[in-house]
Design a protein around this motif. Structure first.
Motif, short mmCIF file in Angstrom:
data_model
loop_
_atom_site.label_atom_id
_atom_site.label_comp_id
_atom_site.label_asym_id
_atom_site.label_seq_id
_atom_site.Cartn_x
_atom_site.Cartn_y
_atom_site.Cartn_z
N ARG A 75 1.33 -1.48 0.18
CA ARG A 75 -0.08 0.20 0.03
C ARG A 75 1.02 1.33 -0.02
O ARG A 75 0.48 2.11 -0.53
CB ARG A 75 -1.02 -0.22 0.89
N LYS A 78 1.83 2.43 -3.48
CA LYS A 78 0.69 3.00 -4.37
C LYS A 78 0.46 4.23 -4.15
O LYS A 78 0.54 4.93 -4.86
CB LYS A 78 -0.43 1.80 -3.41
N TRP A 79 0.87 3.88 -2.47
CA TRP A 79 0.28 6.08 -2.04
C TRP A 79 1.95 6.89 -2.44
O TRP A 79 1.26 7.76 -3.50
CB TRP A 79 0.46 5.50 -0.62
N THR A 82 1.35 7.58 -6.39
CA THR A 82 -0.01 8.16 -6.62
C THR A 82 0.58 9.52 -6.81
O THR A 82 0.32 10.31 -7.07
CB THR A 82 -0.89 7.38 -6.04
N TRP A 117 -4.04 0.21 -8.15
CA TRP A 117 -4.37 0.14 -7.33
C TRP A 117 -5.60 -0.78 -7.30
O TRP A 117 -5.89 -0.97 -5.98
CB TRP A 117 -5.11 1.59 -6.73
N GLU A 121 -2.20 -6.21 -2.29
CA GLU A 121 -1.55 -5.73 -1.84
C GLU A 121 -0.69 -7.07 -0.77
O GLU A 121 -1.01 -7.83 -0.45
CB GLU A 121 -2.44 -4.71 -0.22
#
Length: 122
Positions: A75, A78-79, A82, A117, A121
């Motif tokens: 995660r 991913k953040w 992004t 996304w 995960e």
């Protein structure tokens, strides 16, 4: 002869990928783990010792194994991805690039973010 040339090409790709990963570890705009995943894959084709070293690495090994097993992305990654893509898209709007580029590139980044996304995960 052909087998030796193929092994040399796989090893070259693996070394290049590791070099790009090292650069990515220093530069905030360039990823690290995707290049290590590529290096492990190429190493598996032509340099099993490098592949084993990457898979057993204390920091990066779990990420590579999770990707191989389930296509999983943490995660936090991913953040971070992004955030970096969003920052790049915003900064791009203040450049003199053609309108098609200022619209097209962020659209591709949005598609990548959606794909990212949707990954499981770790």
């Amino acid at each position: 002869m052909r087998k030796a040339a193929a092994r040399l090409l796989w090893r070259t790709l693996a070394v290049l990928s590791v070099a790009l990963a090292v650069i990515g570890a220093v530069l905030p705009v360039m990823p690290t783990v995707p290049f290590l995943i590529l290096a492990a894959w190429a190493g598996g084709k032509g340099w099993p010792a490098l592949e084993a070293w990457l898979l057993d690495h204390a920091h990066f090994g779990p990420h590579i194994r999770h990707w191989r097993e389930r296509g999983a992305v943490p995660r936090r990654a991913k953040w971070l991805a992004t955030l970096m893509m969003t920052s790049s898209a915003v900064m791009m709007q203040f450049t003199p690039l053609p309108l098609a580029v200022r619209i097209g590139v962020p659209a591709v980044m949005a598609a990548v973010a959606i794909w990212l996304w949707r990954r499981p995960e770790a």
